[in-house]
Design a protein around this motif. Structure first.
Motif, PDB file in Angstrom:
ATOM      1  N   ASP A  42       0.834  -1.210   0.000  1.00  0.00           N
ATOM      2  CA  ASP A  42       0.000   0.000   0.000  1.00  0.00           C
ATOM      3  C   ASP A  42       0.865   1.255   0.000  1.00  0.00           C
ATOM      4  OD1 ASP A  42      -2.301  -1.520  -0.022  1.00  0.00           O
ATOM      5  OD2 ASP A  42      -2.749  -1.223   2.112  1.00  0.00           O
ATOM      6  N   CYS A  43       1.938   1.218   0.755  1.00  0.00           N
ATOM      7  CA  CYS A  43       2.867   2.348   0.805  1.00  0.00           C
ATOM      8  C   CYS A  43       3.474   2.596  -0.577  1.00  0.00           C
ATOM      9  CB  CYS A  43       3.955   2.037   1.834  1.00  0.00           C
ATOM     10  SG  CYS A  43       5.340   3.168   1.865  1.00  0.00           S
ATOM     11  N   SER A  47       0.954   4.113  -2.770  1.00  0.00           N
ATOM     12  CA  SER A  47       0.535   5.453  -2.343  1.00  0.00           C
ATOM     13  C   SER A  47       1.542   6.524  -2.728  1.00  0.00           C
ATOM     14  CB  SER A  47       0.333   5.489  -0.827  1.00  0.00           C
ATOM     15  OG  SER A  47       1.577   5.509  -0.155  1.00  0.00           O
ATOM     16  N   THR A 100      -4.005   9.382  -0.699  1.00  0.00           N
ATOM     17  CA  THR A 100      -4.145   9.488   0.749  1.00  0.00           C
ATOM     18  C   THR A 100      -4.840   8.250   1.319  1.00  0.00           C
ATOM     19  OG1 THR A 100      -6.172  10.767   0.476  1.00  0.00           O
ATOM     20  CG2 THR A 100      -4.136  12.000   0.781  1.00  0.00           C
ATOM     21  N   ARG A 101      -5.723   7.629   0.535  1.00  0.00           N
ATOM     22  CA  ARG A 101      -6.409   6.416   0.992  1.00  0.00           C
ATOM     23  C   ARG A 101      -5.407   5.294   1.207  1.00  0.00           C
ATOM     24  NH1 ARG A 101      -7.861   1.829  -1.080  1.00  0.00           N
ATOM     25  NH2 ARG A 101      -7.394   2.376  -3.226  1.00  0.00           N
ATOM     26  N   THR A 155      -2.152   5.613   1.625  1.00  0.00           N
ATOM     27  CA  THR A 155      -1.238   5.989   2.703  1.00  0.00           C
ATOM     28  C   THR A 155      -1.860   5.651   4.055  1.00  0.00           C
ATOM     29  OG1 THR A 155      -0.223   7.752   1.406  1.00  0.00           O
ATOM     30  CG2 THR A 155       0.007   7.905   3.805  1.00  0.00           C
ATOM     31  N   ALA A 156      -3.128   5.979   4.220  1.00  0.00           N
ATOM     32  CA  ALA A 156      -3.825   5.657   5.469  1.00  0.00           C
ATOM     33  C   ALA A 156      -3.887   4.146   5.685  1.00  0.00           C
ATOM     34  CB  ALA A 156      -5.233   6.253   5.453  1.00  0.00           C
ATOM     35  N   ALA A 157      -4.139   3.396   4.612  1.00  0.00           N
ATOM     36  CA  ALA A 157      -4.181   1.936   4.723  1.00  0.00           C
ATOM     37  C   ALA A 157      -2.813   1.392   5.114  1.00  0.00           C
ATOM     38  CB  ALA A 157      -4.649   1.314   3.405  1.00  0.00           C
ATOM     39  N   LEU A 210      -0.483   2.921   6.829  1.00  0.00           N
ATOM     40  CA  LEU A 210      -0.228   3.252   8.227  1.00  0.00           C
ATOM     41  C   LEU A 210      -1.026   2.363   9.167  1.00  0.00           C
ATOM     42  CD1 LEU A 210      -0.035   7.139   7.965  1.00  0.00           C
ATOM     43  CD2 LEU A 210       1.858   5.507   8.200  1.00  0.00           C
ATOM     44  N   ALA A 211      -2.252   2.023   8.796  1.00  0.00           N
ATOM     45  CA  ALA A 211      -3.058   1.110   9.616  1.00  0.00           C
ATOM     46  C   ALA A 211      -2.423  -0.277   9.658  1.00  0.00           C
ATOM     47  CB  ALA A 211      -4.483   1.035   9.078  1.00  0.00           C
ATOM     48  N   THR A 256       0.601  -0.325  11.912  1.00  0.00           N
ATOM     49  CA  THR A 256       0.228  -0.448  13.317  1.00  0.00           C
ATOM     50  C   THR A 256      -0.072  -1.898  13.675  1.00  0.00           C
ATOM     51  OG1 THR A 256      -0.617   1.814  13.359  1.00  0.00           O
ATOM     52  CG2 THR A 256      -1.449   0.308  15.057  1.00  0.00           C
TER      53      THR A 256
END
Length: 140
Positions: free
Chosen positions: A95-96, A99, A104-105, A107-109, A111-112, A115
């Protein structure tokens, strides 16, 4: 097959703790986890050029694939935690990478998933520690 299964584990050592410790030493477990953790810290950092982002994310995917090659471990729970962590880290890397074009979608995925990967690596390290705490040299 049944006769071989009755002979015990394919990992050297008399106890599960010895088997896990031996597995960790022969696979470079500690270094691999440290590498993946470092890669996870570097992904999706704001202000990087798209090329830099793609490189960092590709390195994460490569390192996760290398770490995943050392599974399974002698312990089912440890294997599960590591497999889950590596899967989430690989997804974060993909995803990174995608992105880097500015999504931005994605990037958020990423980062999730980062985590999730971090959480599962913490679980794996805690499981490793709980298994090897009684050994004279429990370090990987």
């Amino acid at each position: 097959g049944l006769v071989l299964a009755a002979c015990g584990s394919t990992f050297p050592g008399n106890t599960l703790a010895e088997q896990v410790s031996g597995w960790a030493k022969t696979t470079g477990f500690s270094a691999q986890v440290s590498t993946v953790q470092g890669d996870l810290r570097r992904i999706a950092v704001a202000g990087q050029s798209p090329g830099s982002v793609r490189t960092v994310c590709d390195v994460l995917e490569t390192d996760v694939l290398a770490a995943n090659q050392n599974l399974p471990t002698p312990d089912h729970a440890l294997t599960t935690f590591l497999s889950d962590a590596y899967s989430a880290a690989g997804t974060a890397g993909r995803d990174c990478f995608s992105s880097a074009g500015g999504s931005t979608r994605l990037t958020a995925a990423a980062l999730a998933q980062r985590t999730t990967a971090r959480r599962d690596l913490i679980k794996a390290l805690a499981r490793y520690d709980s298994l090897t705490v009684g050994l004279a040299d429990g370090s990987p």
